[in-house]
Design a protein around this motif. Structure first.
Motif, PDB file in Angstrom:
ATOM      1  N   THR A   1      43.674   2.827  98.941  1.00 22.40           N
ATOM      2  CA  THR A   1      42.426   3.587  99.015  1.00 22.40           C
ATOM      3  C   THR A   1      42.600   4.864  99.834  1.00 22.40           C
ATOM      4  OG1 THR A   1      41.667   2.445 101.022  1.00 22.40           O
ATOM      5  CG2 THR A   1      41.069   1.458  98.898  1.00 22.40           C
TER       6      THR A   1
ATOM      7  N   HIS B   1      36.900   6.397  98.793  1.00 25.21           N
ATOM      8  CA  HIS B   1      36.582   5.030  98.382  1.00 25.21           C
ATOM      9  C   HIS B   1      35.479   4.426  99.252  1.00 25.21           C
ATOM     10  CE1 HIS B   1      37.548   1.034  96.723  1.00 25.21           C
ATOM     11  NE2 HIS B   1      37.520   0.571  97.959  1.00 25.21           N
TER      12      HIS B   1
ATOM     13  N   TYR C   1      44.256   1.611 103.493  1.00 28.09           N
ATOM     14  CA  TYR C   1      43.809   3.011 103.618  1.00 28.09           C
ATOM     15  C   TYR C   1      45.008   3.930 103.872  1.00 28.09           C
ATOM     16  CZ  TYR C   1      41.469   7.051 105.767  1.00 28.09           C
ATOM     17  OH  TYR C   1      41.032   8.304 106.079  1.00 28.09           O
TER      18      TYR C   1
END
Length: 649
Positions: A155, A159, A475
């Motif tokens: 992500t 997101h 992330y």
């Protein structure tokens, strides 16, 4: 210590006696009182209730006597009030007593980093499984790091942006199991600042990192007294509020209510409300120099430390006048209420002024150890080479601690465990985030494969992927690091560059680490000239209508005794030559004339400070977290710098 300064030794003794004497007196008196109460407690003629009360009082007074006697033996900052003295003593003594358990916990997670990661992902998915995000992404199915890698996509911030906004607007159960304490905002170095929820679970993990960081410092330097103060150079950031009244601020944010932390700091609470950097630096340095027994000098990033020390060097005479009168100079811009509050804490000290004047008049080389003989270290995260500038002028043997790697999204992810090592590296803290690593050569792939914490190799270069305590899963934070070794069984890393700051006109992808090396190698060929700061841009950002492709490099330098006109076009062209030597793709594109030679531009002195203020005023960045962007992304910024270019021959 220099034997030519007996007045300094005398002054230290006189100042240390004040609190030591008071505590010794209290210890003596309270021990006598405790003995009288104990006699009453054991007296058969006294009523039982009275004997119980007397015994309890004797125990409490006896404990206070022991504490007082102990403090009387310690080096103490004289600016303490009784309350801050006791709070600082309690905090640091508590930390000292808990040191074995903290070290055991840290060592255990470093010896078994994969297990620590497995524990963390199970805790995170348990917490978030019932949220809207958890149901949508089936977090209850993720019970291991391997499950995470297989079942959740990589992500970016986009997101989460809608979820975070809804959370900020007060909606519950969106993607976190607890309400955020506040929202942190990133510096926006590679784009717009990002809003990150800060929750107690995340701050608990960060608190352990802070404890480990301090213990790492104490292992490399002498542990200071629990009642010595520390100077923290802090500029209060601009903040905003969500619809529900929660604070939106940079990660480093001190409230005046943070009494535990403020009790150990040399500056009084009103100093931590000052938003103007020059004024804040002046005030923090003023209160710091008043304390002979200062233990530590710290801030977040080295540029703030350098500017604070430059402020001391430039304004020491004004500061000494303030210290003589107990009044802060009227020319220092301060809010009137803040000025009045600060002056309530500033006590005239002519003896200290005399000692300081003697040292300042000798010059500022090695000044820190001369005015603070018990200073154990300076700590700040080094960026842009300011550590070297500080060491060359001010420190002269005071250890410099480049303490951590982290960010708003994750807090402190890795800690420097090696105070005295020349090569800075950080041991990853596996309790802070589940960490995955994308090999550098695969970072542009559509769905790159990741490696886990026990799969990386020394020498490998990787883009970080983080699953954090603040609810971000897999992330990509954009940082590229290198694994440089292991601490116990856990990887140790160093920061290389941010992937969002690539220079990429065709397909070359020149990272800022390569550009920085080319700049420094070029300036080495200009004797007497020192680099202050730099940034660069791609030509289409500046002139989108032109078909010519090239890099623009903006340099601010200190020419010393030379003139910038002495730097020839041939010498400036060495930058492009170094860049070609260090980057094969760039070299090929230059040889084919696909890319034209880079254009090096000198900017006038002070430009990068102006750039900082310009960007801070227009973005979410704060002075405390600001980092010079190595790649300019907007035409506005490029034109702004072009207007400050110095024309040379």
């Amino acid at each position: 210590m220099d034997h030519s300064t007996p007045q300094l030794n005398s002054l230290i003794i006189k100042m240390a006696v004040k609190w030591n004497f008071r505590c010794a007196c209290w210890g003596f008196i309270s021990s006598l009182l405790a003995s009288v109460l104990l006699n009453c407690c054991f007296s058969p003629q006294s009523h039982l209730a009275f004997r119980v009360i007397a015994g309890a009082a004797a125990v409490l007074i006896g404990i206070s006597s022991l504490i007082a006697f102990h403090i009387s033996t310690l080096r103490c900052s004289e600016s303490h009030t009784l309350i801050t003295l006791l709070m600082s003593y309690k905090w640091h003594q508590g930390e000292r007593l808990s040191t074995p358990s903290i070290l055991a916990k840290a060592t255990d997670m470093w010896k078994r980093p994969r297990e620590a990661q497995e524990d963390l992902i199970r805790e995170l998915t348990r917490r978030h499984a019932k949220t809207e995000y958890g149901r949508k992404n089936r977090l209850w199915e993720i019970r291991s790091v391997e499950d995470l890698r297989k079942k959740h996509p990589l992500t970016t911030y986009d997101h989460y942006s809608d979820y975070i906004q809804r959370l900020a607007d007060g909606e519950e159960g969106v993607f976190l199991d607890e309400d955020p304490m506040r929202f942190g905002v990133t510096s926006g170095t590679t784009g717009a600042g990002k809003k990150i929820p800060l929750v107690s679970f995340g701050l608990e993990g960060d608190a352990l990192c802070s404890q480990i960081k301090r213990l790492a410092l104490y292992q490399g330097a002498q542990r200071p007294s629990p009642v010595q103060k520390r100077c923290f150079v802090y500029i209060h950031p601009k903040i905003s509020l969500t619809k529900t009244g929660r604070v939106i601020s940079p990660y480093m944010f001190i409230k005046q209510e943070d009494t535990k932390r403020l009790s150990e700091l040399s500056s009084p609470p009103p100093a931590f409300t000052i938003t103007n950097e020059p004024s804040a630096a002046y005030v923090h340095m003023l209160f710091a120099i008043a304390d002979t027994n200062l233990a530590l000098l710290s801030t977040v990033l080295t540029p703030q430390m350098y500017r604070a020390l430059k402020c001391l060097e430039a304004k020491w005479q004004v500061m000494l006048e303030d210290l003589s009168t107990g009044q802060i100079n009227a020319k220092i811009p301060l809010d009137p209420d803040t000025r009045r509050s600060l002056q309530g804490y500033l006590r005239p000290n002519k003896a200290r002024v005399s000692q300081l004047r003697s040292e300042f008049e000798k010059g500022f080389h090695g000044i820190l150890k001369r005015i603070w003989p018990h200073l154990i270290a300076i700590e700040a995260i080094d960026i842009a080479g300011f550590k070297k500038k500080i060491e060359e002028t001010y420190t002269d043997g005071v250890p410099y601690f480049n303490w951590a790697y982290g960010g708003t999204e994750v807090g402190q992810l890795a800690i420097n465990m090696w105070l005295h090592d020349k090569e800075v590296r950080y041991a990853i803290c596996p309790h802070m985030a589940v960490v995955e690593f994308i090999p550098e050569q695969n970072s542009s792939d559509e769905d790159p494969k990741t490696l886990l914490i026990d799969e990386v190799e020394v020498g490998g270069r990787y883009e970080l992927v983080l699953t954090t305590r603040s609810g971000l899963y897999r992330y990509r934070n954009g940082d590229v690091i290198q694994i440089v070794g292991f601490h116990e069984n856990c990887p140790a890393m160093r920061m290389l560059y941010r992937s969002g700051e690539y220079l990429n006109l065709v397909y070359e992808k020149v990272n800022t680490q390569v550009v920085d090396a080319a700049i420094k190698n070029t300036i080495q060929g200009w004797p007497g000239i020192q680099l202050v700061d730099w940034t660069c841009a791609e030509s289409p950002v500046y002139d989108p209508e032109s078909s010519e492709l090239y890099y623009i490099v903006f340099l601010e330098v200190d020419p010393g005794k030379r003139e910038l006109n002495d730097v020839t076009a041939e010498q400036m062209s060495k930058f492009d030559e170094h860049l070609q030597q260090d980057h094969v793709y760039y070299s090929g594109l230059r040889e084919s004339n696909t890319i034209s030679p880079s254009r090096v531009k000198f900017v006038r002195p002070g430009t990068f400070l102006e750039l900082r203020d310009f960007r801070v005023n227009k973005t979410t960045a704060s002075v405390m977290q600001y980092k010079t962007p190595r790649k300019l992304r907007t035409r506005e910024h490029v034109i702004w710098l072009m207007e400050r270019v110095i024309e040379t021959n």
